[in-house]
Motif scaffolding. Structure first.
Motif, mmCIF file in Angstrom:
data_model
loop_
_atom_site.group_PDB
_atom_site.id
_atom_site.type_symbol
_atom_site.label_atom_id
_atom_site.label_comp_id
_atom_site.label_asym_id
_atom_site.label_seq_id
_atom_site.Cartn_x
_atom_site.Cartn_y
_atom_site.Cartn_z
ATOM 1 N N ALA A 95 0.602 -1.046 0.018
ATOM 2 C CA ALA A 95 0.193 -0.328 -0.033
ATOM 3 C C ALA A 95 0.793 0.957 0.042
ATOM 4 C CB ALA A 95 -1.174 -0.013 0.702
ATOM 5 N N SER A 99 0.470 5.025 -1.977
ATOM 6 C CA SER A 99 0.105 6.292 -1.425
ATOM 7 C C SER A 99 1.738 7.170 -1.279
ATOM 8 C CB SER A 99 0.443 6.387 0.626
ATOM 9 O OG SER A 99 -0.680 5.072 1.253
ATOM 10 N N THR A 104 -4.263 6.596 -3.650
ATOM 11 C CA THR A 104 -5.627 5.946 -2.901
ATOM 12 C C THR A 104 -5.246 4.393 -2.840
ATOM 13 O OG1 THR A 104 -6.689 7.809 -2.211
ATOM 14 C CG2 THR A 104 -7.465 5.735 -1.322
ATOM 15 N N CYS A 319 -4.545 -4.743 6.042
ATOM 16 C CA CYS A 319 -3.806 -3.152 5.201
ATOM 17 C C CYS A 319 -5.682 -1.834 6.280
ATOM 18 C CB CYS A 319 -3.345 -3.232 4.199
ATOM 19 S SG CYS A 319 -2.205 -3.890 3.789
ATOM 20 N N HIS A 320 -6.792 -2.543 6.123
ATOM 21 C CA HIS A 320 -7.812 -1.166 5.488
ATOM 22 C C HIS A 320 -8.081 -0.851 7.524
ATOM 23 C CE1 HIS A 320 -9.342 -5.421 6.307
ATOM 24 N NE2 HIS A 320 -10.433 -4.936 7.115
ATOM 25 N N TYR A 325 -4.478 4.299 7.960
ATOM 26 C CA TYR A 325 -5.479 4.218 6.594
ATOM 27 C C TYR A 325 -6.493 4.807 7.830
ATOM 28 C CZ TYR A 325 -2.246 3.418 3.085
ATOM 29 O OH TYR A 325 -1.066 3.145 2.278
ATOM 30 N N LEU A 328 -9.575 6.795 4.922
ATOM 31 C CA LEU A 328 -9.937 5.720 4.050
ATOM 32 C C LEU A 328 -11.419 5.321 5.270
ATOM 33 C CD1 LEU A 328 -6.889 4.166 2.113
ATOM 34 C CD2 LEU A 328 -8.402 6.302 2.573
#
Length: 369
Positions: A95, A99, A104, A319-320, A325, A328
């Protein structure tokens, strides 16, 4: 405790070094004597040999795998306002590539069985701002390249391979590294092909991408002191190039031993509480990691430690859901397969120097859990 066998770590780099110590010390002296510290002939030689190994036209050494991802994005023209499709189940550096150029990352879930990016989840995440799909050959096993590439082609997108964990892995019999516009590799010390310091690289069959990345890694110049664009100081150092060139000659043998160990685990571990990564027929993994899942990970890890088996943990937060992040606005439940894996996975000991006795001990311990 099931036996008095010595502690079995997830990874032991000292045993590998013992095999090649004389070669490493010899070439280290050569690099020092020739003052080839930044780039130079040793890096050039490794780049050529690594391109030949991967079956690509070009290879480029840089200072680490994260840099390779960043420079690949720049070479593809990705920048602010753009989006890059990335699996939620990967190391965070995938990611970072998006970034660090102002784009994004748009995450998608993994397949519940292979644990790789799920092609069926990609299309619904594509928007008019999507530029690239980044597939990850996770744990050393290729993702479904054909399925992902077909989506990229249909929508006019670029595809890159994050091959940081997959040096030598094959998809349908062909080594990874030449399927997308570019492939990005890490040579972090713990990788199947690891430096003795920080290093990374990229491979491609496109000269324009190669030339652009080559310029970007060297202050944006093709000719010394003439700078065509804002560039970076991201060269591979000569010592790492020389050491990697030595290790490359051993890579297939080391990967072969990892495959033997994996086969022993797959055939020997019969405990139904332990689930392993599914191996599609088109994927030949090089088993950078041997990841399994169990329902009560903490209890299982404690039990393994008590029996002198010390697993790793890759990766406890998808990751999310990383704090980096939070802007997001992802939430737990968005990608259930990635979240399940993060909560229940651990990595069994996996390195080429494991003895048959140690492998059998790991199997016996797990089967008695």
């Amino acid at each position: 405790m099931l036996s008095t066998i010595a502690k079995i770590p997830c990874l032991d780099l000292k045993k590998q070094y013992a095999q090649i110590k004389d070669e490493v010390l010899k070439v280290t002296e050569e690099v020092f004597e020739s003052n080839a510290f930044s780039g130079g002939p040793y890096v050039d030689a490794f780049e050529q040999h690594f391109a030949d190994y991967c079956g690509t036209q070009y290879a480029m050494g840089v200072n680490n795998g994260t840099t390779a991802l960043q420079l690949a994005m720049l070479a593809l023209g990705v920048g602010p306002g753009d989006e890059v499709i990335i699996p939620a189940n990967t190391f965070i550096a995938t990611a970072w590539g998006a970034s660090h150029v102002g784009a994004t990352p748009v995450f998608v879930d993994c397949d519940p069985d292979t644990w790789e990016i799920d092609p069926a989840q990609i299309e619904c995440r594509i928007t008019e701002r999507t530029k690239v799909i980044a597939g990850v050959h996770l744990y050393g096993q290729p993702f479904d390249v054909q399925a992902v590439k077909a989506i990229a082609d249909r929508f006019g997108l670029k595809m890159i391979e994050d091959a940081a964990q997959a040096h030598g892995a094959r998809y349908n019999g062909t080594r990874v590294g030449g399927f997308g516009e570019m492939a990005c590799f890490s040579f972090y010390p713990g990788k199947n092909l690891g430096a003795y310091g920080e290093a990374g690289g990229m491979t491609t069959n496109d000269k324009a991408y190669y030339d652009h990345v080559r310029s970007l890694r060297n202050h944006g110049c093709q000719v010394r002191y003439y700078h065509d664009e804002v560039g970076y100081n991201m060269r591979m150092d000569g010592l790492q190039g020389a050491i990697l060139d030595i290790k490359l000659r051993y890579l297939d043998a080391w990967n072969g031993r990892r495959q033997e160990i994996a086969k022993a685990y797959q055939q020997g571990i019969t405990n139904p509480a332990v689930k392993m990564q599914k191996q599609p027929e088109w994927a030949e993994s090089v088993y950078h990691l041997f990841v399994v899942t169990v329902e009560n990970r903490d209890d299982f890890m404690t039990y393994l430690n008590e029996n002198n088996v010390f697993p790793g943990l890759h990766y406890p937060v998808p990751c999310h859901l990383q704090k980096a992040y939070h802007n997001l606005s992802y939430h737990r439940g968005d990608f259930p397969h990635s979240e399940y894996l993060a909560d229940h996975c651990l990595s069994l000991p996996m390195f080429a120097e494991l003895t048959d006795e140690e492998v059998q001990h790991v199997i016996n311990v797990i089967n008695k859990y």
